[in-house]
Design a protein around this motif. Structure first.
Motif, PDB file in Angstrom:
ATOM      1  N   ARG A  54       0.833  -1.209   0.000  1.00 39.21           N
ATOM      2  CA  ARG A  54       0.000   0.000   0.000  1.00 39.21           C
ATOM      3  C   ARG A  54       0.864   1.254   0.000  1.00 39.21           C
ATOM      4  O   ARG A  54       0.609   2.215  -0.752  1.00 39.21           O
ATOM      5  N   GLU A  55       1.913   1.246   0.833  1.00 37.91           N
ATOM      6  CA  GLU A  55       2.787   2.412   0.934  1.00 37.91           C
ATOM      7  C   GLU A  55       3.543   2.640  -0.369  1.00 37.91           C
ATOM      8  O   GLU A  55       3.718   3.779  -0.823  1.00 37.91           O
ATOM      9  N   ASN A  56       3.961   1.529  -1.002  1.00 35.05           N
ATOM     10  CA  ASN A  56       4.743   1.626  -2.232  1.00 35.05           C
ATOM     11  C   ASN A  56       3.870   1.943  -3.438  1.00 35.05           C
ATOM     12  O   ASN A  56       4.335   2.538  -4.417  1.00 35.05           O
ATOM     13  N   GLY A  57       2.593   1.552  -3.373  1.00 35.52           N
ATOM     14  CA  GLY A  57       1.694   1.772  -4.495  1.00 35.52           C
ATOM     15  C   GLY A  57       1.905   0.796  -5.639  1.00 35.52           C
ATOM     16  O   GLY A  57       1.461   1.046  -6.772  1.00 35.52           O
ATOM     17  N   SER A  58       2.607  -0.318  -5.374  1.00 27.16           N
ATOM     18  CA  SER A  58       2.830  -1.319  -6.414  1.00 27.16           C
ATOM     19  C   SER A  58       3.145  -2.657  -5.731  1.00 27.16           C
ATOM     20  O   SER A  58       3.268  -2.737  -4.507  1.00 27.16           O
ATOM     21  N   SER A  59       3.302  -3.691  -6.564  1.00 30.98           N
ATOM     22  CA  SER A  59       3.643  -5.014  -6.034  1.00 30.98           C
ATOM     23  C   SER A  59       5.149  -5.209  -5.895  1.00 30.98           C
ATOM     24  O   SER A  59       5.613  -6.317  -5.648  1.00 30.98           O
ATOM     25  N   GLU A  60       5.917  -4.147  -6.014  1.00 24.80           N
ATOM     26  CA  GLU A  60       7.372  -4.266  -5.962  1.00 24.80           C
ATOM     27  C   GLU A  60       7.878  -4.896  -4.663  1.00 24.80           C
ATOM     28  O   GLU A  60       8.799  -5.722  -4.707  1.00 24.80           O
ATOM     29  N   PRO A  61       7.310  -4.565  -3.475  1.00 21.95           N
ATOM     30  CA  PRO A  61       7.803  -5.218  -2.262  1.00 21.95           C
ATOM     31  C   PRO A  61       7.670  -6.739  -2.309  1.00 21.95           C
ATOM     32  O   PRO A  61       8.566  -7.461  -1.842  1.00 21.95           O
ATOM     33  N   LEU A  62       6.574  -7.236  -2.890  1.00 22.43           N
ATOM     34  CA  LEU A  62       6.407  -8.683  -3.003  1.00 22.43           C
ATOM     35  C   LEU A  62       7.404  -9.266  -3.996  1.00 22.43           C
ATOM     36  O   LEU A  62       7.986 -10.332  -3.752  1.00 22.43           O
ATOM     37  N   ALA A  63       7.612  -8.584  -5.124  1.00 23.84           N
ATOM     38  CA  ALA A  63       8.584  -9.060  -6.116  1.00 23.84           C
ATOM     39  C   ALA A  63       9.974  -9.137  -5.500  1.00 23.84           C
ATOM     40  O   ALA A  63      10.722 -10.110  -5.715  1.00 23.84           O
ATOM     41  N   ASP A  64      10.354  -8.127  -4.724  1.00 26.75           N
ATOM     42  CA  ASP A  64      11.664  -8.126  -4.061  1.00 26.75           C
ATOM     43  C   ASP A  64      11.767  -9.286  -3.070  1.00 26.75           C
ATOM     44  O   ASP A  64      12.796  -9.959  -2.978  1.00 26.75           O
ATOM     45  N   TYR A  65      10.681  -9.503  -2.324  1.00 25.23           N
ATOM     46  CA  TYR A  65      10.664 -10.588  -1.332  1.00 25.23           C
ATOM     47  C   TYR A  65      10.852 -11.942  -2.020  1.00 25.23           C
ATOM     48  O   TYR A  65      11.651 -12.779  -1.584  1.00 25.23           O
ATOM     49  N   MET A  66      10.110 -12.172  -3.114  1.00 28.73           N
ATOM     50  CA  MET A  66      10.194 -13.457  -3.806  1.00 28.73           C
ATOM     51  C   MET A  66      11.551 -13.639  -4.489  1.00 28.73           C
ATOM     52  O   MET A  66      12.074 -14.763  -4.565  1.00 28.73           O
ATOM     53  N   ALA A  67      12.122 -12.556  -4.972  1.00 26.03           N
ATOM     54  CA  ALA A  67      13.452 -12.653  -5.577  1.00 26.03           C
ATOM     55  C   ALA A  67      14.471 -13.121  -4.551  1.00 26.03           C
ATOM     56  O   ALA A  67      15.327 -13.978  -4.838  1.00 26.03           O
ATOM     57  N   LYS A  68      14.375 -12.585  -3.328  1.00 24.82           N
ATOM     58  CA  LYS A  68      15.284 -13.028  -2.262  1.00 24.82           C
ATOM     59  C   LYS A  68      15.019 -14.481  -1.905  1.00 24.82           C
ATOM     60  O   LYS A  68      15.941 -15.263  -1.663  1.00 24.82           O
ATOM     61  N   HIS A  69      13.733 -14.852  -1.878  1.00 20.79           N
ATOM     62  CA  HIS A  69      13.398 -16.240  -1.524  1.00 20.79           C
ATOM     63  C   HIS A  69      13.950 -17.210  -2.564  1.00 20.79           C
ATOM     64  O   HIS A  69      14.427 -18.298  -2.215  1.00 20.79           O
ATOM     65  N   HIS A  70      13.911 -16.848  -3.835  1.00 20.95           N
ATOM     66  CA  HIS A  70      14.383 -17.754  -4.883  1.00 20.95           C
ATOM     67  C   HIS A  70      15.895 -17.964  -4.828  1.00 20.95           C
ATOM     68  O   HIS A  70      16.397 -18.925  -5.425  1.00 20.95           O
ATOM     69  N   THR A  71      16.607 -17.099  -4.122  1.00 21.35           N
ATOM     70  CA  THR A  71      18.047 -17.351  -3.952  1.00 21.35           C
ATOM     71  C   THR A  71      18.283 -18.543  -3.036  1.00 21.35           C
ATOM     72  O   THR A  71      19.414 -19.046  -2.955  1.00 21.35           O
TER      73      THR A  71
END
Length: 321
Positions: free
Chosen positions: A258-275
């Motif tokens: 909500r604060e970011n106004g986009s799904s970027e926080p989730l994309a960043d989270y999943m990118a870290k998880h995929h490592t």
């Protein structure tokens, strides 16, 4: 490994172990599957958190039929025993209580706990808790135990007392009730709800000799002794609500989005998880726990529907591995 003992027999044995057994505490089939995959020997379905998952407060709004159906899905999803919260046993009368036990046994659940609250019940630690009198509490438990003995003597009946947190309650009342249920019923285990200090917990457990007993402390008590110390206290099981982060972390993620106004926080989270791919910490969206697995499903298709298999899963470059 082939498991020959019934789930009820295995759960009963866990409560009688001389050392404290950690029991993960959650809601959904995937939570039970995670507990099993992590190597734990049993899983408990939380009544309170199940109510929250359905979007309602823990005040007895879910019916016996709804809870049993839910717990059956959990029990069917794993090979480890599943232990469940049965509130006040969905009375009011002995016939209803006997039916409750019959339904849980028929659902493949290995044990339940039954509390001494008066209806309408409340979540542990909430204001407004009232208790039934001794005769009703004892009758409630004995009706459940008789049904157990007729269908499966190893099905575990746990007597929960809210004697500490009820209006006018005290540690002394909780202990009095715990000892009463151990002496006047054939319940397998005594459960003290909501004690506030480890000194109180030691006292309650010491006052209930000869019957397995455990305490779920107040949520405000955030310290936890090690298993050796818990064993020394006589704590039969250590209920562990490992899914709290499953509520707290998604809420934080929503606020970040909500604060970011986009799904970027989730994309960043999943990118870290995929490592973490290739390690035990990688779970993707949780599909590693489902039963049957995707590999099992492919095997069934190859065996039973070979003519319909139009692609090679192993060599298809468009399939996620």
């Amino acid at each position: 490994m082939t498991i020959t003992q019934k789930k009820t027999t295995r759960l009963k044995a866990l409560f009688h172990r001389p050392e404290t057994v950690i029991m993960p505490f959650g809601i959904m089939p995937i939570h039970a599957q995670m507990a099993e995959a992590a190597g734990f020997e049993a899983f408990e379905v939380s009544g309170g958190m199940t109510a929250f998952w359905y979007g309602v407060p823990d005040v007895g709004l879910l019916t016996m039929t709804e809870v049993v159906a839910h717990c059956k899905r959990v029990a069917d999803s794993v090979d480890i025993p599943v232990f469940c919260d049965a509130d006040t046993a969905y009375g009011p009368g002995p016939a209803s209580i006997r039916r409750t036990v019959q339904e849980f046994i028929g659902a493949g659940v290995a044990g339940i706990h039954i509390e001494d609250q008066a209806d309408p019940k409340k979540a542990g630690g909430q204001t407004g808790i009232a208790l039934v009198d001794d005769e009703v509490a004892i009758g409630r438990l004995n009706a459940a135990c008789d049904a157990r003995d007729e269908l499966d003597p190893d099905f575990v009946i746990v007597a929960r007392t809210d004697g500490y947190g009820a209006g006018g309650g005290s540690l002394e009342e909780a202990i009095r009730r715990g000892r009463l249920y151990a002496q006047e019923t054939s319940a397998d285990v005594v459960f003290y709800e909501g004690l506030h200090t480890w000194e109180q917990i030691r006292e309650a457990l010491a006052a209930t000799p000869g019957t397995p007993a455990y305490v779920i402390p107040s949520s405000n008590l955030n310290t936890r002794p090690g298993l050796a110390e818990l064993t020394g206290m006589g704590q039969s099981i250590e209920v562990t609500p490992f899914i709290y982060p499953g509520v707290i972390e998604p809420w934080k993620m929503l606020l970040d989005i909500r604060e970011n106004g986009s799904s970027e926080p989730l994309a960043d989270y999943m990118a870290k998880h995929h490592t973490l791919k290739g390690t035990d910490l990688f779970v993707g969206p949780g599909d590693r726990f489902v039963r049957p697995s995707y590999q099992d499903v492919r095997g069934y298709e190859e065996k039973y529907l070979p003519g319909s298999m139009q692609r090679d899963y192993a060599n298809n470059p468009n399939v996620d591995d």
